[in-house]
Write a protein that holds these residues in place. Structure first.
Motif: not given
Length: 326
Positions: A55-80
């Motif tokens: 996504l970053k490469n396709k849209h020519s983004l740097q970390d400074s362009d990303i306001q936040a990375i948000l995660a939800a769902g089973m990614i917060t489980s013991n298997l995530g």
């Protein structure tokens, strides 16, 4: 720009948003099931890392362009990726916001990933019985997205039909009061494809719903129980010449009988005959749930939220905004 991660049992979606507008998305058939099978989460880590890079490469983004990375769902489980304990209902919007866990995982990104916790109905320490207990990871953000998008300011139940259907109870301040899970979609799929009824049902779902057959299936389960009601599908195919649409709709009515009973009976939902019901998503299970609730509870307002998209991401951003992350 905001990146959202939604990981379930079998799939992961990593999306790029500008405000609430999705700009792009990477999907992968990788979920926590792979962690369970492999004994480690390396495939999940690689999948998410590669999606973010894409996504970053396709849209020519740097970390400074990303306001936040948000995660939800089973990614917060013991298997995530990072385990976050369930919050115990009731949980307010502020409760979610203050319990977000922000963690840097260098193999994925130098930016922190903000993990949103799931919900359980009861405190499970020293639990004596599972009566009234239920859990969710991911549906809580979907429910809050619907609460936000439809400006819900009353006690209501949000139905999220699917493989594992959820009913989520919220109050007038959008605090989640509890949830109830069923296996409606999974049962529908198994019965359609892996039983003696598979031939009658042509091993496929219907593209449309027959309301009359749906209600007939519900009533058969009410009168005779699920076992005989299901066998009636074979009888109807052989001796009444019913169409595939009618038989598949009858099956959904039989399966959803248990969902309606759960909606009526689960103490954590607090459902009454006049409680508004918001049904999120599209497809036959959503349509059928709406038909049955309207028929059985004519005093209950029913809202079909079938034009909604990206509920997990929208709900995650709703919570993140409350937490002043975005």
């Amino acid at each position: 720009m905001i990146i959202t991660i939604d990981t379930g049992t079998t799939n992961t979606r990593v999306a790029l948003f500008e405000g609430k507008q999705r700009v792009d998305q990477v999907k992968a058939n990788v979920g926590v099931r792979n962690t369970s099978i492999d004994g480690n989460n390396q495939l999940l880590i690689n999948t998410i890392s590669e999606a973010i890079v894409e996504l970053k490469n396709k849209h020519s983004l740097q970390d400074s362009d990303i306001q936040a990375i948000l995660a939800a769902g089973m990614i917060t489980s013991n298997l995530g990726l990072y385990e976050v304990p369930h919050l115990v209902a009731p949980v307010s919007l502020e409760g979610f916001a203050t319990n977000i866990k922000s963690v840097v995982i260098p193999s994925i990104s130098t930016l922190p990933i903000h993990f949103i916790p799931g919900v359980k109905n009861l405190d499970t320490d020293n639990l004596q019985s599972v009566a009234g207990l239920d859990i969710m990871r991911g549906e809580e953000v979907e429910a809050l997205a619907i609460a936000d998008l439809f400006d819900i300011e009353q006690d209501a139940v949000i139905a999220l039909p699917g493989s594992h259907s959820k009913f989520v109870s919220i109050d007038s301040k959008q605090a989640i009061q509890g949830c109830c899970t069923t296996l409606a979609g999974e049962l529908n799929a198994i019965i359609t494809s892996n039983t003696i009824l598979t031939s009658s049902l042509e091993n496929r779902f219907s593209d449309s719903l027959c309301n009359e057959a749906l209600l007939e299936g519900y009533q058969a389960a009410e009168s005779f129980g699920i076992g005989h009601a299901l066998f009636q599908i074979r009888l109807k195919e052989q001796f009444e010449g019913k169409s595939h649409e009618q038989l598949a709709s009858f099956l959904i009515g039989v399966v959803l009988h248990s969902d309606i009973k759960a909606l009526r009976s689960a103490p954590q939902l607090g459902f009454t005959s006049g409680t508004p019901v918001y049904i999120g998503g599209s497809g036959l299970l959503c349509e059928a749930t709406a038909v049955l609730v309207k028929h059985l509870f004519p005093e209950a307002p029913v809202y079909q939220c079938n034009d909604t998209q990206d509920l997990s991401a929208v709900g995650s951003m709703y919570i993140a905004k409350k937490a002043n992350i975005i």
